[in-house]
Design a protein around this motif. Sequence first.
Motif, PDB file in Angstrom:
ATOM      1  N   LEU A 179       0.793  -1.216   0.000  1.00  0.00           N
ATOM      2  CA  LEU A 179       0.000   0.000   0.000  1.00  0.00           C
ATOM      3  C   LEU A 179       0.829   1.271   0.000  1.00  0.00           C
ATOM      4  CD1 LEU A 179      -2.819  -1.018   2.479  1.00  0.00           C
ATOM      5  CD2 LEU A 179      -2.873  -1.041  -0.006  1.00  0.00           C
ATOM      6  N   GLY A 180       1.915   1.307   0.745  1.00  0.00           N
ATOM      7  CA  GLY A 180       2.725   2.506   0.790  1.00  0.00           C
ATOM      8  C   GLY A 180       3.551   2.632  -0.464  1.00  0.00           C
ATOM      9  N   ARG A 181       3.973   3.847  -0.772  1.00  0.00           N
ATOM     10  CA  ARG A 181       4.691   4.067  -2.011  1.00  0.00           C
ATOM     11  C   ARG A 181       5.912   4.926  -1.753  1.00  0.00           C
ATOM     12  NH1 ARG A 181      -0.794   3.446  -2.078  1.00  0.00           N
ATOM     13  NH2 ARG A 181      -1.664   2.604  -3.985  1.00  0.00           N
ATOM     14  N   GLY A 182       7.045   4.280  -1.479  1.00  0.00           N
ATOM     15  CA  GLY A 182       8.309   4.988  -1.360  1.00  0.00           C
ATOM     16  C   GLY A 182       8.219   6.249  -0.542  1.00  0.00           C
ATOM     17  N   VAL A 183       8.773   7.335  -1.067  1.00  0.00           N
ATOM     18  CA  VAL A 183       8.774   8.599  -0.328  1.00  0.00           C
ATOM     19  C   VAL A 183       7.383   9.199  -0.210  1.00  0.00           C
ATOM     20  CG1 VAL A 183      11.129   9.122  -1.027  1.00  0.00           C
ATOM     21  CG2 VAL A 183       9.243   9.984  -2.394  1.00  0.00           C
ATOM     22  N   SER A 184       6.417   8.679  -0.957  1.00  0.00           N
ATOM     23  CA  SER A 184       5.053   9.200  -0.859  1.00  0.00           C
ATOM     24  C   SER A 184       4.285   8.599   0.306  1.00  0.00           C
ATOM     25  CB  SER A 184       4.286   8.909  -2.161  1.00  0.00           C
ATOM     26  OG  SER A 184       4.917   9.515  -3.259  1.00  0.00           O
ATOM     27  N   GLY A 185       4.793   7.512   0.881  1.00  0.00           N
ATOM     28  CA  GLY A 185       4.061   6.788   1.906  1.00  0.00           C
ATOM     29  C   GLY A 185       4.340   7.282   3.311  1.00  0.00           C
ATOM     30  N   SER A 592       4.612  15.939 -19.667  1.00  0.00           N
ATOM     31  CA  SER A 592       5.725  15.727 -18.727  1.00  0.00           C
ATOM     32  C   SER A 592       5.250  15.824 -17.292  1.00  0.00           C
ATOM     33  CB  SER A 592       6.836  16.764 -18.963  1.00  0.00           C
ATOM     34  OG  SER A 592       7.632  16.441 -20.071  1.00  0.00           O
ATOM     35  N   GLY A 593       4.354  16.774 -17.029  1.00  0.00           N
ATOM     36  CA  GLY A 593       3.839  16.936 -15.673  1.00  0.00           C
ATOM     37  C   GLY A 593       3.161  15.672 -15.171  1.00  0.00           C
ATOM     38  N   TYR A 594       2.359  15.043 -16.035  1.00  0.00           N
ATOM     39  CA  TYR A 594       1.650  13.840 -15.615  1.00  0.00           C
ATOM     40  C   TYR A 594       2.616  12.681 -15.390  1.00  0.00           C
ATOM     41  CZ  TYR A 594      -2.149  10.464 -15.234  1.00  0.00           C
ATOM     42  OH  TYR A 594      -3.021   9.497 -14.769  1.00  0.00           O
ATOM     43  N   ILE A 595       3.678  12.609 -16.163  1.00  0.00           N
ATOM     44  CA  ILE A 595       4.702  11.578 -15.924  1.00  0.00           C
ATOM     45  C   ILE A 595       5.276  11.749 -14.526  1.00  0.00           C
ATOM     46  CG2 ILE A 595       7.008  10.779 -16.596  1.00  0.00           C
ATOM     47  CD1 ILE A 595       6.207  11.430 -19.512  1.00  0.00           C
ATOM     48  N   ASN A 596       5.550  12.984 -14.136  1.00  0.00           N
ATOM     49  CA  ASN A 596       6.081  13.215 -12.792  1.00  0.00           C
ATOM     50  C   ASN A 596       5.065  12.837 -11.715  1.00  0.00           C
ATOM     51  OD1 ASN A 596       8.794  14.040 -12.959  1.00  0.00           O
ATOM     52  ND2 ASN A 596       8.183  16.078 -13.670  1.00  0.00           N
ATOM     53  N   ARG A 597       3.780  13.104 -11.978  1.00  0.00           N
ATOM     54  CA  ARG A 597       2.786  12.704 -10.973  1.00  0.00           C
ATOM     55  C   ARG A 597       2.726  11.184 -10.841  1.00  0.00           C
ATOM     56  NH1 ARG A 597      -3.554  13.401 -11.148  1.00  0.00           N
ATOM     57  NH2 ARG A 597      -3.102  15.447 -12.028  1.00  0.00           N
ATOM     58  N   TRP A 623      10.671  21.792  -2.565  1.00  0.00           N
ATOM     59  CA  TRP A 623       9.315  21.599  -2.051  1.00  0.00           C
ATOM     60  C   TRP A 623       8.507  22.866  -2.297  1.00  0.00           C
ATOM     61  CZ3 TRP A 623       6.115  17.919  -0.362  1.00  0.00           C
ATOM     62  CH2 TRP A 623       4.897  18.351   0.166  1.00  0.00           C
ATOM     63  N   GLU A 624       7.424  22.727  -3.055  1.00  0.00           N
ATOM     64  CA  GLU A 624       6.487  23.826  -3.276  1.00  0.00           C
ATOM     65  C   GLU A 624       5.093  23.259  -3.151  1.00  0.00           C
ATOM     66  OE1 GLU A 624       7.871  26.860  -6.496  1.00  0.00           O
ATOM     67  OE2 GLU A 624       8.511  24.877  -7.184  1.00  0.00           O
ATOM     68  N   ARG A 625       4.269  23.919  -2.365  1.00  0.00           N
ATOM     69  CA  ARG A 625       2.893  23.455  -2.218  1.00  0.00           C
ATOM     70  C   ARG A 625       2.124  23.669  -3.502  1.00  0.00           C
ATOM     71  NH1 ARG A 625       1.128  26.265   2.337  1.00  0.00           N
ATOM     72  NH2 ARG A 625       1.875  24.585   3.655  1.00  0.00           N
ATOM     73  N   SER A 626       2.380  24.772  -4.168  1.00  0.00           N
ATOM     74  CA  SER A 626       1.738  25.068  -5.444  1.00  0.00           C
ATOM     75  C   SER A 626       2.527  26.184  -6.104  1.00  0.00           C
ATOM     76  CB  SER A 626       0.270  25.471  -5.254  1.00  0.00           C
ATOM     77  OG  SER A 626       0.181  26.638  -4.442  1.00  0.00           O
ATOM     78  N   ALA A 631       2.381  24.587 -15.493  1.00  0.00           N
ATOM     79  CA  ALA A 631       3.715  24.355 -16.043  1.00  0.00           C
ATOM     80  C   ALA A 631       4.341  23.058 -15.551  1.00  0.00           C
ATOM     81  CB  ALA A 631       4.633  25.529 -15.704  1.00  0.00           C
ATOM     82  N   LYS A 632       3.970  22.631 -14.352  1.00  0.00           N
ATOM     83  CA  LYS A 632       4.508  21.387 -13.802  1.00  0.00           C
ATOM     84  C   LYS A 632       3.544  20.892 -12.725  1.00  0.00           C
ATOM     85  CE  LYS A 632       7.254  23.341 -10.044  1.00  0.00           C
ATOM     86  NZ  LYS A 632       8.472  23.183  -9.253  1.00  0.00           N
ATOM     87  N   GLU A 633       3.822  19.711 -12.204  1.00  0.00           N
ATOM     88  CA  GLU A 633       3.047  19.190 -11.074  1.00  0.00           C
ATOM     89  C   GLU A 633       3.843  19.411  -9.784  1.00  0.00           C
ATOM     90  OE1 GLU A 633       0.146  16.847 -10.901  1.00  0.00           O
ATOM     91  OE2 GLU A 633      -0.264  16.541 -13.025  1.00  0.00           O
ATOM     92  N   PHE A 634       3.151  19.259  -8.646  1.00  0.00           N
ATOM     93  CA  PHE A 634       3.750  19.536  -7.352  1.00  0.00           C
ATOM     94  C   PHE A 634       3.544  18.349  -6.411  1.00  0.00           C
ATOM     95  CE2 PHE A 634       2.625  23.449  -9.394  1.00  0.00           C
ATOM     96  CZ  PHE A 634       3.733  24.262  -9.196  1.00  0.00           C
ATOM     97  N   PRO A 635       4.526  18.058  -5.551  1.00  0.00           N
ATOM     98  CA  PRO A 635       4.422  16.876  -4.685  1.00  0.00           C
ATOM     99  C   PRO A 635       3.243  16.900  -3.727  1.00  0.00           C
ATOM    100  CG  PRO A 635       6.314  18.241  -4.079  1.00  0.00           C
ATOM    101  CD  PRO A 635       5.814  18.757  -5.386  1.00  0.00           C
ATOM    102  N   ALA A 636       2.654  18.066  -3.498  1.00  0.00           N
ATOM    103  CA  ALA A 636       1.468  18.119  -2.638  1.00  0.00           C
ATOM    104  C   ALA A 636       0.331  17.278  -3.202  1.00  0.00           C
ATOM    105  CB  ALA A 636       1.008  19.567  -2.469  1.00  0.00           C
ATOM    106  N   GLY A 637       0.424  16.903  -4.473  1.00  0.00           N
ATOM    107  CA  GLY A 637      -0.616  16.090  -5.090  1.00  0.00           C
ATOM    108  C   GLY A 637      -0.518  14.618  -4.770  1.00  0.00           C
ATOM    109  N   TRP A 638       0.629  14.185  -4.205  1.00  0.00           N
ATOM    110  CA  TRP A 638       0.786  12.750  -3.937  1.00  0.00           C
ATOM    111  C   TRP A 638       1.516  12.423  -2.638  1.00  0.00           C
ATOM    112  CZ3 TRP A 638       2.981  15.153  -8.296  1.00  0.00           C
ATOM    113  CH2 TRP A 638       4.351  15.374  -8.244  1.00  0.00           C
ATOM    114  N   ILE A 639       2.302  13.326  -2.114  1.00  0.00           N
ATOM    115  CA  ILE A 639       3.065  13.044  -0.890  1.00  0.00           C
ATOM    116  C   ILE A 639       2.120  12.979   0.312  1.00  0.00           C
ATOM    117  CG2 ILE A 639       4.678  14.037   0.763  1.00  0.00           C
ATOM    118  CD1 ILE A 639       6.269  12.959  -1.407  1.00  0.00           C
TER     119      ILE A 639
END
Length: 652
Positions: A179-185, A592-597, A623-626, A631-639
Amino acid sequence: QEWYQNTMDIWEQNEILYIATDEKNKTFFNPLAQHHTLRFLNDYWDVAGLEALDPNFMGMIDTIVASRGRAFAGTYFSTFTGYINRLRGYYGMSMKQSYYSFLPKKEAMHVWEEHPKSSFSQEYAIGWVGIDGDEFVHGFERSDEMSGSREAEDKTEAQDKDAVVAVTERREGEEINELGRGVSGLLMSQTPALLGAERGNIFDCDINVNNLAYWNDPQGFRDVNFQSPFANMGNSTKYISFEPDRGGWNNIRMSMEIIFNFAVATGRTLVLPPDQPIYLLKAGKDKKERGFADFFPLYTKAFKERIKIISTEEFLRREGGVNGRLPIRPEKRDLIEKSKVTCGTMKKFDNWCGNIFEHYSDVGYVPQLNPKKNCFIFDEDEYHGKKIQNQERLEYIEAFCDDRDKVYFNMTMQDSNLIHFSSEKNYRLVTNFYYFLIFSDPIMDNYMKRFVRDFLHYHDSIYCAAGKIIQSVQQDGLARGFELDNEGGGAYSALHVRRGDLQFKKVKISAEEWYENTKEIWEQNEILYIATDERNKTFFEPIAKHHTLKFLDDYWDLAGLGDMDPNYMGMIDTIVASRGRAFAGTYFSTFSGYINRLRGYYGMSMKDSYYSFLPKKNTMHKWERSGSAFAKEFPAGWIGIDGDIWASHDRF
């Protein structure tokens, strides 16, 4: 009443309690139901197929389900309860989370007893603690060290890092389904939403590619039973409709994610637009129009329990008649009839899509929202006409919205029979859903992010084809001495080189620049998979001088791409590119953004994601919340989205 009084300190607020019992009168449990959501075996009669099982299995099933709870309270003297505790011990759970409802023995399981006194009234930890060793265990302190319990894993910070849920070493031939996913878990103790969840599978495939399923299916118990505080609770059905964005596929996908989030949050029935040609996607052999169900599994049982979805044709049948709540104007009826199943994107067509969307705008409420200028907020206080009292939430909203104007969802909006989202230039929702929408309760905010992760993924057939390509590239990489990561990715790296109609000319650079700007990212002798819309492969010769290059076309026969919907090709490319050890993309590209997500969903660190445009090369490392709308995706969407708090840079 005594059960609740004797155990109420054990349970966490809003925690679901599963009750294994031989009591058939469920009203007996009303004193507990006043404080907690209760679940019983019968609640899962259909989902578990219990009718088809030997009825003697029911009690055995109950013991297993009860054994997996965060905490457990049983009946003293019951061997049924005793066996549940032994199962909890076999699973490595600390007896400090096992209790009895009988007060004199409430914490009996917390006491280490080396020489059991009762023959049957309870079980004892000596039956499972340390039994893989060669010595007797004397007490819980030593037992935690030897038993592999999660509590023991929590003891040191170093162990915490290794105990991120479900990060395991991959052994040859071993399937990854955690269930957990690397640094996102997060640690399991921090992810109550995962209780009852299972990692998804990819069923429609002739080979095993299950490790590509980053989503949970089923979701955890809490998500399955989630009720939005903003949901329409009236007697009449309310609707939400939308116009697909006029840009390329990933722009369309981004706006769709916002609309689906909005539908889940508001409890409205979602009206899908008519099937229509999609910009930059090809017409198939059988038809030129496409709908969202061609790409996403929108009609599974679990999905339909989250959102009620109907077609434009069904919506007009229900509400567009003379006696409907949203009647069609007589002079527009013929044109709308021609457009309600499939429609064209040009006004000169009789079945122009605008016929439908103009009707929606006429009879519905059209929010005038622009993600560059507005942030859209769901807050319970504001929804009920009150001011927000929670200072932490106010500060989070301020930081999230920054200089954008705040718009709160309110009861006036909810009162509208139809809310319609336009795709006109000033109102295009071309942004990441978590940049535009904010839920001021972090529990709900993360729930909505999990909804997108767990439900808005492509069809199995797309993942099947991608999996065949990934496995082939990885076999070549393994033969060169490269290794797979814990999630089954790596052994090659990937690039997304956008060459088509991207309007931002400064990021469309030559292959020489691509190589010079990224060469230190790639390891010697590493295979590079390139996702691209550039058809002239000689363009990439400056990179091919240094690395073996692979493209989607190289796997045409292996993956059976010739038999697939041609519109799937770009989606397959995103998946293959997402599994590379490192990735470099094209800044401003939502592809590219979706690949990063996807890489984030797989638990990969953004420290291995780059852009070829030098001013933004390492932007994913911060680290950017938004920030920029698209232009890109942000880790707040998955972390950390399986937790109950907002993620912050210390988890990145």
